[in-house]
Enzyme design. Structure first.
Site, PDB file in Angstrom:
ATOM      1  N   ASP A  24     -14.969   2.628   7.295  1.00  0.00           N
ATOM      2  CA  ASP A  24     -13.955   3.495   6.688  1.00  0.00           C
ATOM      3  C   ASP A  24     -14.542   4.282   5.526  1.00  0.00           C
ATOM      4  O   ASP A  24     -14.250   5.463   5.358  1.00  0.00           O
ATOM      5  CB  ASP A  24     -12.743   2.688   6.206  1.00  0.00           C
ATOM      6  CG  ASP A  24     -11.740   3.609   5.496  1.00  0.00           C
ATOM      7  OD1 ASP A  24     -11.246   4.529   6.162  1.00  0.00           O
ATOM      8  OD2 ASP A  24     -11.513   3.436   4.287  1.00  0.00           O
ATOM      9  N   HIS A  33       0.852  -1.188   0.000  1.00  0.00           N
ATOM     10  CA  HIS A  33       0.000   0.000   0.000  1.00  0.00           C
ATOM     11  C   HIS A  33       0.887   1.236   0.000  1.00  0.00           C
ATOM     12  O   HIS A  33       1.904   1.281   0.685  1.00  0.00           O
ATOM     13  CB  HIS A  33      -0.892   0.012   1.251  1.00  0.00           C
ATOM     14  CG  HIS A  33      -1.858   1.146   1.255  1.00  0.00           C
ATOM     15  ND1 HIS A  33      -3.069   1.092   0.599  1.00  0.00           N
ATOM     16  CD2 HIS A  33      -1.797   2.379   1.806  1.00  0.00           C
ATOM     17  CE1 HIS A  33      -3.707   2.237   0.761  1.00  0.00           C
ATOM     18  NE2 HIS A  33      -2.953   3.027   1.494  1.00  0.00           N
ATOM     19  N   ARG A  62     -14.546  12.807   6.171  1.00  0.00           N
ATOM     20  CA  ARG A  62     -13.259  13.497   6.382  1.00  0.00           C
ATOM     21  C   ARG A  62     -12.898  14.334   5.172  1.00  0.00           C
ATOM     22  O   ARG A  62     -12.380  15.445   5.291  1.00  0.00           O
ATOM     23  CB  ARG A  62     -12.144  12.465   6.627  1.00  0.00           C
ATOM     24  CG  ARG A  62     -12.198  11.843   8.003  1.00  0.00           C
ATOM     25  CD  ARG A  62     -11.250  10.662   8.085  1.00  0.00           C
ATOM     26  NE  ARG A  62      -9.869  11.016   7.822  1.00  0.00           N
ATOM     27  CZ  ARG A  62      -8.965  10.174   7.326  1.00  0.00           C
ATOM     28  NH1 ARG A  62      -9.282   8.922   7.056  1.00  0.00           N
ATOM     29  NH2 ARG A  62      -7.740  10.572   7.114  1.00  0.00           N
ATOM     30  N   SER A  75      -7.677   4.101   9.009  1.00  0.00           N
ATOM     31  CA  SER A  75      -8.330   3.978   7.703  1.00  0.00           C
ATOM     32  C   SER A  75      -7.597   2.953   6.828  1.00  0.00           C
ATOM     33  O   SER A  75      -8.192   2.012   6.292  1.00  0.00           O
ATOM     34  CB  SER A  75      -8.335   5.362   7.022  1.00  0.00           C
ATOM     35  OG  SER A  75      -8.637   5.264   5.671  1.00  0.00           O
ATOM     36  N   LYS A 114      -8.701  -1.444   6.161  1.00  0.00           N
ATOM     37  CA  LYS A 114      -8.881  -2.055   4.831  1.00  0.00           C
ATOM     38  C   LYS A 114      -7.869  -3.167   4.591  1.00  0.00           C
ATOM     39  O   LYS A 114      -8.194  -4.207   4.011  1.00  0.00           O
ATOM     40  CB  LYS A 114      -8.736  -0.977   3.744  1.00  0.00           C
ATOM     41  CG  LYS A 114      -9.917  -0.040   3.695  1.00  0.00           C
ATOM     42  CD  LYS A 114      -9.738   1.061   2.688  1.00  0.00           C
ATOM     43  CE  LYS A 114      -8.757   2.085   3.128  1.00  0.00           C
ATOM     44  NZ  LYS A 114      -8.958   3.439   2.691  1.00  0.00           N
TER      45      LYS A 114
HETATM   46  N1  URA Z   1      -5.450   6.460   2.365  1.00  0.00           N
HETATM   47  C1  URA Z   1      -6.488   5.917   3.052  1.00  0.00           C
HETATM   48  O1  URA Z   1      -6.976   4.859   2.693  1.00  0.00           O
HETATM   49  N2  URA Z   1      -6.951   6.558   4.116  1.00  0.00           N
HETATM   50  C2  URA Z   1      -6.455   7.721   4.555  1.00  0.00           C
HETATM   51  O2  URA Z   1      -6.919   8.252   5.546  1.00  0.00           O
HETATM   52  C3  URA Z   1      -5.389   8.292   3.846  1.00  0.00           C
HETATM   53  C4  URA Z   1      -4.890   7.630   2.747  1.00  0.00           C
END
Ligand code: URA
Length: 422
Positions: free
Chosen positions: A160, A81, A167, A182, A186
């Site tokens: 999320d 990621h 947000r 967040s 995931k």
């Molecule tokens: N990527 C995400 O999935 N969440 C965030 O808060 C920032 C970047």
């Protein structure tokens, strides 16, 4: 329990209990807690922070808010990621490398918003490419060809999705606890036991300095450990764009070129580092052994063939990448050496050309974007083309000084990777 009391507690810089965080996450997902109440709490978190225990609780309830992908029947699974950068097409390059080294890459990716590009948008620029795989098809593809990339399914980490959307429109994206929970909710729900995180630092990134990057890395590693995941974090430079192409189909093209020609660049070198760490985790071998496999996969073009196999498997037709009607060359008015390329401004320009979204509903022009024709420290003559812009719209007026700098002397070399944290 009462949401107003919880907001007040956070406003007064107190820590929330596990029970209170559970109440907030479940209440927000069910609709009992309203958007305006959640917004107030999110702002209190941005301003007054959370301790590690609070973040671990928050992540736990966000994971539990949705379904989980079960990959426990597969071996050597690894995921990656990136916190998002300008020209960041590393997933398209790394996934085939790592898969051709014998790992299984199970990747759920997102779309971009604002100046950040999302892997799913990039893949969608390939005509025919299917980005919405069912769970069964996702797992079948990983078993068959060793990799698959799909968009985040609606059912994973539901909290999320709701919190992130809020947000985004309430100025509460910039909080390390909120970013860590967040991303990790995931990633844990996506099922890979091994994860490499590329935390971007700099002008064109969410994390503007190394201290914040380190805190985010350590927090995500801690959350990972609680969830039996092995994590390696790389803190990497995002002051200049990654590679030469910015924009969806242009980035797909660059990914193919990197795998075919193996030409050295900041992008190529970063991909080798990220891939080597992934292969080391996925196959449980040393970094040096993994790097040898990665270099072999690149040189032998196994990774290039894997990328083509993957695109074909998800029904994409690489011969039909869209091309824009108009091009415009931005030329240098000075002579010297290219000493800076401003990521954030280039990203905003690319978005205005049609490659990014200002609002969630905006339609992308997949062919739009920018090719950077020179690299840092290249010699520049007056009139040399530094950037080529691609769009189906009219071009905005360009202020050269906002996009790049040409100096009389070359710059010292810059760090691509600041730190690796395990
Ligand atoms: N990527 C995400 O999935 N969440 C965030 O808060 C920032 C970047």
């Amino acid at each position: 329990m009462n949401i107003v009391d919880i907001i007040t507690k956070k406003k007064n810089k107190e820590s929330l209990t596990d029970e209170e965080i559970k109440y907030v996450v479940n209440g927000f997902v069910s609709g009992e807690i309203k958007d305006y109440q959640m917004s107030a709490l999110l702002m209190a978190i941005v301003l007054n922070d959370m301790n590690d225990d609070e973040v671990i609780s928050l992540t736990k309830y966000m994971i539990n808010s949705g379904s989980k992908i079960d990959l426990s029947n597969l071996t050597n699974v690894v995921d990656k990621h990136s916190t998002g950068g300008v020209g960041d097409k590393t997933t398209l390059i790394i996934a085939p490398i790592v898969s051709s080294c014998g790992c299984k890459v199970a990747k759920m990716s997102g779309r971009g918003l604002g100046f950040t590009g999302g892997t799913i948008d990039k893949l969608e620029s390939i005509p025919g490419f299917e980005v919405n795989l069912s769970k069964e098809k996702f797992i079948e593809e990983i078993k068959t060809i060793g990799m698959a990339i799909t968009s985040q399914t609606e059912s994973v980490a539901i909290a999320d999705k709701k919190i992130y959307a809020l947000r985004d429109v309430t100025g509460t994206t910039e909080s390390i606890p909120l970013i860590a929970s967040s991303i990790m909710s995931k990633k844990v729900a996506s099922g890979s036991p091994n994860l490499v995180l590329d935390i971007k630092i700099g002008d064109g990134a969410l994390m503007k300095n190394l201290d914040d990057g380190r805190r985010l890395a350590n927090l995500m590693i801690k959350i990972g450990k609680q969830n039996n995941m092995n994590i390696i974090c790389l803190l990497t430079n995002m002051n200049i764009p990654l590679g030469n192409n910015i924009g969806n189909s242009l980035e797909v093209l660059e990914a193919i070129e990197v795998l075919y020609y193996n030409k050295e660049s900041n992008l190529y070198n970063l991909c080798i580092e990220l891939s080597s760490n992934m292969v080391s985790l996925g196959l449980n071998i040393t970094y040096d052994e993994a790097k040898e496999k990665v270099l072999d996969s690149l040189k032998s073009k196994k990774a290039y063939s894997k990328l083509l196999e993957f695109i074909k498997y998800q029904n994409g037709d690489i011969t039909k990448l869209p091309k824009s009607k108009n091009t415009y060359e931005v030329k240098s008015s000075k002579e010297g050496y290219l000493s800076n390329l401003y990521s954030l401004e280039l990203a905003k320009l690319s978005m205005n050309l049609g490659a990014g979204r200002q609002n969630k509903e905006d339609k992308l022009d997949y062919s739009a974007g920018i090719i950077i024709n020179k690299n840092i420290n290249d010699k520049v003559e007056i009139g040399d083309t530094i950037l080529t812009l691609y769009s189906n719209k009219d071009f905005p007026s360009i202020e050269e000084d906002k996009l790049f700098t040409v100096s009389t002397t070359p710059i010292d070399s810059y760090d691509l990777i600041y730190e690796v944290i395990k």
